[in-house]
Design a protein around this motif. Structure first.
Motif, PDB file in Angstrom:
ATOM      1  N   VAL A 102     -16.537   3.973  35.966  1.00 35.20           N
ATOM      2  CA  VAL A 102     -17.714   4.438  36.869  1.00 35.20           C
ATOM      3  C   VAL A 102     -17.949   3.704  38.159  1.00 35.20           C
ATOM      4  CG1 VAL A 102     -19.889   4.913  36.424  1.00 35.20           C
ATOM      5  CG2 VAL A 102     -18.866   5.384  34.902  1.00 35.20           C
ATOM      6  N   GLN A 103     -17.969   2.316  37.905  1.00 39.58           N
ATOM      7  CA  GLN A 103     -17.910   1.727  39.181  1.00 39.58           C
ATOM      8  C   GLN A 103     -16.955   2.063  40.427  1.00 39.58           C
ATOM      9  OE1 GLN A 103     -17.714  -2.006  37.050  1.00 39.58           O
ATOM     10  NE2 GLN A 103     -19.754  -2.521  37.405  1.00 39.58           N
ATOM     11  N   GLN A 104     -16.018   2.026  39.638  1.00 33.34           N
ATOM     12  CA  GLN A 104     -14.576   2.445  40.643  1.00 33.34           C
ATOM     13  C   GLN A 104     -15.111   3.830  41.616  1.00 33.34           C
ATOM     14  OE1 GLN A 104     -10.874   2.477  38.592  1.00 33.34           O
ATOM     15  NE2 GLN A 104     -11.254   0.418  37.857  1.00 33.34           N
ATOM     16  N   GLN A 105     -15.306   4.528  40.783  1.00 36.04           N
ATOM     17  CA  GLN A 105     -15.629   6.027  41.128  1.00 36.04           C
ATOM     18  C   GLN A 105     -16.823   6.129  42.017  1.00 36.04           C
ATOM     19  OE1 GLN A 105     -15.283   9.085  38.369  1.00 36.04           O
ATOM     20  NE2 GLN A 105     -12.946   8.394  37.932  1.00 36.04           N
ATOM     21  N   ARG A 106     -17.738   5.240  41.765  1.00 36.09           N
ATOM     22  CA  ARG A 106     -19.065   5.331  42.663  1.00 36.09           C
ATOM     23  C   ARG A 106     -18.802   4.590  44.086  1.00 36.09           C
ATOM     24  NH1 ARG A 106     -23.572   3.265  38.345  1.00 36.09           N
ATOM     25  NH2 ARG A 106     -24.081   5.236  37.336  1.00 36.09           N
ATOM     26  N   ALA A 107     -17.995   3.605  43.887  1.00 37.17           N
ATOM     27  CA  ALA A 107     -17.456   2.971  45.325  1.00 37.17           C
ATOM     28  C   ALA A 107     -16.777   4.160  46.089  1.00 37.17           C
ATOM     29  CB  ALA A 107     -16.578   1.866  45.041  1.00 37.17           C
ATOM     30  N   VAL A 108     -15.674   5.132  45.458  1.00 32.20           N
ATOM     31  CA  VAL A 108     -15.053   5.936  46.327  1.00 32.20           C
ATOM     32  C   VAL A 108     -15.878   7.075  46.757  1.00 32.20           C
ATOM     33  CG1 VAL A 108     -13.144   7.882  46.106  1.00 32.20           C
ATOM     34  CG2 VAL A 108     -12.745   5.401  45.134  1.00 32.20           C
ATOM     35  N   TYR A 109     -16.861   7.599  45.897  1.00 33.42           N
ATOM     36  CA  TYR A 109     -17.865   8.406  46.519  1.00 33.42           C
ATOM     37  C   TYR A 109     -18.814   7.981  47.387  1.00 33.42           C
ATOM     38  CZ  TYR A 109     -16.610  11.690  42.492  1.00 33.42           C
ATOM     39  OH  TYR A 109     -15.941  12.461  41.662  1.00 33.42           O
ATOM     40  N   ALA A 110     -19.079   6.867  47.331  1.00 34.33           N
ATOM     41  CA  ALA A 110     -19.838   6.210  48.631  1.00 34.33           C
ATOM     42  C   ALA A 110     -19.193   6.106  49.851  1.00 34.33           C
ATOM     43  CB  ALA A 110     -20.265   4.875  48.103  1.00 34.33           C
ATOM     44  N   ALA A 111     -17.762   5.890  49.777  1.00 34.67           N
ATOM     45  CA  ALA A 111     -17.121   6.031  50.970  1.00 34.67           C
ATOM     46  C   ALA A 111     -16.774   7.554  51.595  1.00 34.67           C
ATOM     47  CB  ALA A 111     -15.697   5.464  50.791  1.00 34.67           C
ATOM     48  N   LEU A 112     -17.112   8.522  50.967  1.00 35.13           N
ATOM     49  CA  LEU A 112     -17.172   9.892  51.228  1.00 35.13           C
ATOM     50  C   LEU A 112     -18.330  10.251  52.252  1.00 35.13           C
ATOM     51  CD1 LEU A 112     -15.743  11.982  48.208  1.00 35.13           C
ATOM     52  CD2 LEU A 112     -14.536  10.992  50.564  1.00 35.13           C
ATOM     53  N   LYS A 113     -19.127   9.188  52.340  1.00 36.43           N
ATOM     54  CA  LYS A 113     -20.491   9.280  53.181  1.00 36.43           C
ATOM     55  C   LYS A 113     -21.294  10.560  53.091  1.00 36.43           C
ATOM     56  CE  LYS A 113     -18.178   6.013  56.118  1.00 36.43           C
ATOM     57  NZ  LYS A 113     -17.567   5.751  57.584  1.00 36.43           N
ATOM     58  N   GLY A 114     -21.596  10.951  52.145  1.00 35.29           N
ATOM     59  CA  GLY A 114     -22.437  12.273  51.758  1.00 35.29           C
ATOM     60  C   GLY A 114     -21.672  13.665  51.838  1.00 35.29           C
ATOM     61  N   LYS A 115     -20.300  13.655  52.190  1.00 32.34           N
ATOM     62  CA  LYS A 115     -19.579  15.043  52.052  1.00 32.34           C
ATOM     63  C   LYS A 115     -19.766  15.749  50.889  1.00 32.34           C
ATOM     64  CE  LYS A 115     -18.077  13.929  56.319  1.00 32.34           C
ATOM     65  NZ  LYS A 115     -18.594  14.700  57.268  1.00 32.34           N
ATOM     66  N   MET A 116     -20.183  15.111  49.668  1.00 35.29           N
ATOM     67  CA  MET A 116     -20.208  15.865  48.405  1.00 35.29           C
ATOM     68  C   MET A 116     -21.782  16.100  48.020  1.00 35.29           C
ATOM     69  SD  MET A 116     -17.365  14.587  46.205  1.00 35.29           S
ATOM     70  CE  MET A 116     -17.476  16.124  44.865  1.00 35.29           C
ATOM     71  N   ASP A 117     -22.765  15.867  49.094  1.00 40.25           N
ATOM     72  CA  ASP A 117     -24.134  15.841  48.506  1.00 40.25           C
ATOM     73  C   ASP A 117     -24.589  17.431  48.581  1.00 40.25           C
ATOM     74  OD1 ASP A 117     -24.035  13.200  48.561  1.00 40.25           O
ATOM     75  OD2 ASP A 117     -25.473  12.871  50.443  1.00 40.25           O
ATOM     76  N   GLY A 118     -25.072  17.740  47.496  1.00 43.56           N
ATOM     77  CA  GLY A 118     -25.752  19.155  47.428  1.00 43.56           C
ATOM     78  C   GLY A 118     -24.939  20.365  47.790  1.00 43.56           C
ATOM     79  N   SER A 119     -25.648  21.472  47.859  1.00 49.43           N
ATOM     80  CA  SER A 119     -25.119  22.603  48.113  1.00 49.43           C
ATOM     81  C   SER A 119     -24.507  22.840  49.569  1.00 49.43           C
ATOM     82  CB  SER A 119     -25.920  23.820  47.821  1.00 49.43           C
ATOM     83  OG  SER A 119     -26.925  23.613  48.526  1.00 49.43           O
ATOM     84  N   GLN A 120     -24.903  21.782  50.320  1.00 48.19           N
ATOM     85  CA  GLN A 120     -24.541  21.965  51.904  1.00 48.19           C
ATOM     86  C   GLN A 120     -23.306  20.939  52.100  1.00 48.19           C
ATOM     87  OE1 GLN A 120     -25.742  24.244  54.044  1.00 48.19           O
ATOM     88  NE2 GLN A 120     -27.041  24.797  52.128  1.00 48.19           N
ATOM     89  N   GLY A 121     -22.796  20.206  51.162  1.00 45.47           N
ATOM     90  CA  GLY A 121     -21.787  19.321  51.373  1.00 45.47           C
ATOM     91  C   GLY A 121     -20.517  20.008  51.664  1.00 45.47           C
ATOM     92  N   GLU A 122     -19.773  19.317  52.481  1.00 51.99           N
ATOM     93  CA  GLU A 122     -18.460  19.901  52.728  1.00 51.99           C
ATOM     94  C   GLU A 122     -17.394  20.156  51.862  1.00 51.99           C
ATOM     95  OE1 GLU A 122     -16.912  18.408  56.804  1.00 51.99           O
ATOM     96  OE2 GLU A 122     -18.935  17.467  56.999  1.00 51.99           O
ATOM     97  N   LEU A 123     -17.327  19.111  50.866  1.00 48.03           N
ATOM     98  CA  LEU A 123     -16.499  18.986  49.798  1.00 48.03           C
ATOM     99  C   LEU A 123     -17.259  19.321  48.546  1.00 48.03           C
ATOM    100  CD1 LEU A 123     -13.938  17.976  48.654  1.00 48.03           C
ATOM    101  CD2 LEU A 123     -14.833  15.531  48.869  1.00 48.03           C
ATOM    102  N   HIS A 124     -16.657  20.414  47.903  1.00 48.41           N
ATOM    103  CA  HIS A 124     -17.335  20.974  46.731  1.00 48.41           C
ATOM    104  C   HIS A 124     -16.841  20.363  45.452  1.00 48.41           C
ATOM    105  CE1 HIS A 124     -18.910  23.977  44.151  1.00 48.41           C
ATOM    106  NE2 HIS A 124     -17.922  24.131  43.389  1.00 48.41           N
ATOM    107  N   ALA A 125     -15.934  19.964  45.443  1.00 49.93           N
ATOM    108  CA  ALA A 125     -15.195  19.266  44.062  1.00 49.93           C
ATOM    109  C   ALA A 125     -13.823  18.273  44.488  1.00 49.93           C
ATOM    110  CB  ALA A 125     -14.808  20.422  42.942  1.00 49.93           C
ATOM    111  N   LEU A 126     -14.040  17.295  43.830  1.00 50.28           N
ATOM    112  CA  LEU A 126     -13.110  16.188  43.750  1.00 50.28           C
ATOM    113  C   LEU A 126     -12.833  15.703  42.717  1.00 50.28           C
ATOM    114  CD1 LEU A 126     -11.261  14.502  45.837  1.00 50.28           C
ATOM    115  CD2 LEU A 126     -13.094  12.694  45.755  1.00 50.28           C
TER     116      LEU A 126
END
Length: 78
Positions: A46-70
């Motif tokens: 969980v810690q590892q994956q949170r660090a990677v998601y943080a690196a994506l700088k909001g690209k997965m945030d909400g319905s307006q995120g550019e990245l739908h699934a990773l």
């Protein structure tokens, strides 16, 4: 707005410059990534994956995120 595998890799590389990073996917929304980095040693998944998601700088945030699934695999080098 679609995102590319290379853009995802570049975002992750900014936070993990020495990591081995593989990103696959070509539909602009659904990707799989593997990130292998020494900084993950001693961290749980969980810690590892949170660090990677943080690196994506909001690209997965909400319905307006550019990245739908990773689908994300993280680990320390063996």
């Amino acid at each position: 707005m679609a995102i590319t595998a290379l853009e995802i890799e570049n975002l992750i590389r900014e936070s993990f410059p020495s990591a081995k990073i593989t990103v696959e996917g070509d539909d602009g929304q659904h990707f799989a990534a593997m990130v292998i980095d020494e900084s993950f040693r001693g961290q749980n998944r969980v810690q590892q994956q949170r660090a990677v998601y943080a690196a994506l700088k909001g690209k997965m945030d909400g319905s307006q995120g550019e990245l739908h699934a990773l689908a994300l695999t993280t680990k320390a080098p063996e």
